[in-house]
Design an enzyme around this catalytic site. Structure first.
Site, mmCIF file in Angstrom:
data_model
loop_
_atom_site.group_PDB
_atom_site.id
_atom_site.type_symbol
_atom_site.label_atom_id
_atom_site.label_comp_id
_atom_site.label_asym_id
_atom_site.label_seq_id
_atom_site.Cartn_x
_atom_site.Cartn_y
_atom_site.Cartn_z
ATOM 1 N N ASP A 173 -58.728 83.034 -28.686
ATOM 2 C CA ASP A 173 -58.674 83.564 -30.049
ATOM 3 C C ASP A 173 -58.648 85.089 -30.070
ATOM 4 O OD1 ASP A 173 -58.744 80.957 -30.825
ATOM 5 O OD2 ASP A 173 -60.683 81.038 -31.834
ATOM 6 N N HIS B 20 -66.943 79.431 -28.543
ATOM 7 C CA HIS B 20 -66.843 78.694 -29.797
ATOM 8 C C HIS B 20 -66.578 77.212 -29.549
ATOM 9 C CE1 HIS B 20 -65.993 82.452 -32.490
ATOM 10 N NE2 HIS B 20 -67.270 82.299 -32.209
ATOM 11 N N HIS C 148 -54.596 78.783 -31.210
ATOM 12 C CA HIS C 148 -54.369 78.082 -32.475
ATOM 13 C C HIS C 148 -52.931 78.268 -32.943
ATOM 14 C CE1 HIS C 148 -58.647 77.264 -33.517
ATOM 15 N NE2 HIS C 148 -58.871 78.372 -32.822
ATOM 16 N N HIS D 86 -63.691 81.162 -24.469
ATOM 17 C CA HIS D 86 -64.875 81.701 -25.143
ATOM 18 C C HIS D 86 -65.747 80.545 -25.619
ATOM 19 C CE1 HIS D 86 -61.997 81.104 -28.432
ATOM 20 N NE2 HIS D 86 -62.971 81.178 -29.314
ATOM 21 N N ASP E 111 -64.843 74.892 -30.853
ATOM 22 C CA ASP E 111 -63.498 74.315 -30.842
ATOM 23 C C ASP E 111 -62.719 74.667 -29.578
ATOM 24 O OD1 ASP E 111 -63.446 76.968 -31.780
ATOM 25 O OD2 ASP E 111 -61.635 76.663 -32.969
ATOM 26 N N HIS E 112 -63.327 75.438 -28.696
ATOM 27 C CA HIS E 112 -62.717 75.744 -27.402
ATOM 28 C C HIS E 112 -63.557 75.238 -26.224
ATOM 29 C CE1 HIS E 112 -59.537 78.416 -29.014
ATOM 30 N NE2 HIS E 112 -60.406 78.490 -30.009
ATOM 31 N N HIS F 23 -63.672 89.079 -30.573
ATOM 32 C CA HIS F 23 -63.805 87.818 -31.303
ATOM 33 C C HIS F 23 -65.147 87.190 -30.950
ATOM 34 C CE1 HIS F 23 -62.531 84.196 -33.362
ATOM 35 N NE2 HIS F 23 -62.843 83.484 -32.290
#
Length: 291
Positions: A172, A93, A210, A91, A95-96, A147
């Site tokens: 996530d 975001h 995570h 996805h 942090d990905h 999400h």
């Protein structure tokens, strides 16, 4: 931090019944079974974020999943003796997907697969899409919006070993014992997305985005205190600092309260009956949980 690699074996179900926690991050598959051509190597790229190398062993070709830090992942690839030939992003975001720009500049010829909002992707994927890694790994795309609207889970299997159900990279959407927040979707969408994952083979190994297991199991114990499966998850979290790859879809259906909305005890805990309402209340309770 790199995490010891996880190889697959053909009869995971027998392992589930008898497994005992091993060294951090290691799933105790047979290391001598030459039939396995797919290997997954988790890479901890920040305090709790996982990237992964999905490796086709015979060709030594690998896809990197959710590459936040290209240098960390490349160092592990070099250690494993593999060539990065693709990127996969669950996805958008940061942090990905935050490493995608560097990934495509470092490896300009490789495809980067992702949903419609993923930055620096080269190949748009949608529900039901398919691609391969190396000669032996088949990847199927499962749209799991909630999400984020563009959330995609990736189910990877070894085409040379049909008895081995493979693994699913859930970003996530699904965590061990939990699920992601509903940033761009509804409770009904999360229920639908988790239900889609629930129909994968029970032995499918879960690789999440995570390391949230300790908090998730603490919350689950307040919802289903008498569920023995949650006790097993608690023990697993206590004995393993890294829990990704130590759970299966079948496990999650036993100990993940977000996948057990039809259980009377969970309906009672939430004061709701319909799946969407139960999911919504569970998420609200989890968001406010401080245990």
């Amino acid at each position: 931090m790199t995490v010891p690699s996880i190889a697959f074996r053909s009869r995971i179900s027998s392992f589930i019944c008898t497994r005992t926690p091993t060294r951090v991050g290691i799933r105790a598959f047979s290391s001598t079974d030459k039939a396995f051509k797919m290997k997954v190597v988790p890479v901890l790229v920040s305090a709790d974020n996982y990237a992964y190398l999905l490796i086709d062993e015979p060709t030594k070709k690998a896809a990197v999943v959710d590459v936040l830090d290209v240098e960390k992942v490349r160092a592990v690839a070099d250690k494993e003796g593999v060539t990065i030939v693709a990127g996969i992003t669950t996805h958008h975001h940061q942090d990905h997907s935050g490493g995608n720009k560097t990934l495509v500049s470092t490896y300009p010829s490789i495809p980067v697969y992702g949903g419609f909002d993923v930055p620096s992707k080269t190949d748009l994927v949608e529900d039901g899409g398919e691609f391969t890694v190396g000669d032996n790994i088949h990847v199927r795309c499962l749209a799991t919006p909630c999400h984020t609207k563009d959330s995609i889970c990736f189910h990877a299997t070894d085409t040379s070993n049909k008895s081995q159900p493979g693994g699913v990279f859930t970003g996530d959407t699904l965590f061990l014992g939990g699920c992601g927040r509903f940033f761009e979707g509804t409770a009904e969408q999360m229920h639908a997305s988790l239900s889609k994952l629930a129909i994968l083979p029970n032995d499918t190994v879960v690789y999440n985005g995570h390391e949230y297991t300790t908090g998730n199991v603490a919350f689950a114990k307040t919802i289903e205190p008498d569920n023995p499966a949650i006790g097993r998850l608690f023990k697993l979290a206590q004995e393993n600092k890294v829990t990704t790859g130590l759970s299966t879809i079948g496990d999650e259906k036993e100990w993940n309260v977000f996948m057990r909305l039809d259980k009377d005890v969970i309906k009672q805990a939430t004061g709701a009956e319909e799946p969407g309402a139960v999911m919504n209340k569970l998420r609200e309770l989890k968001n406010n949980f401080r245990g």
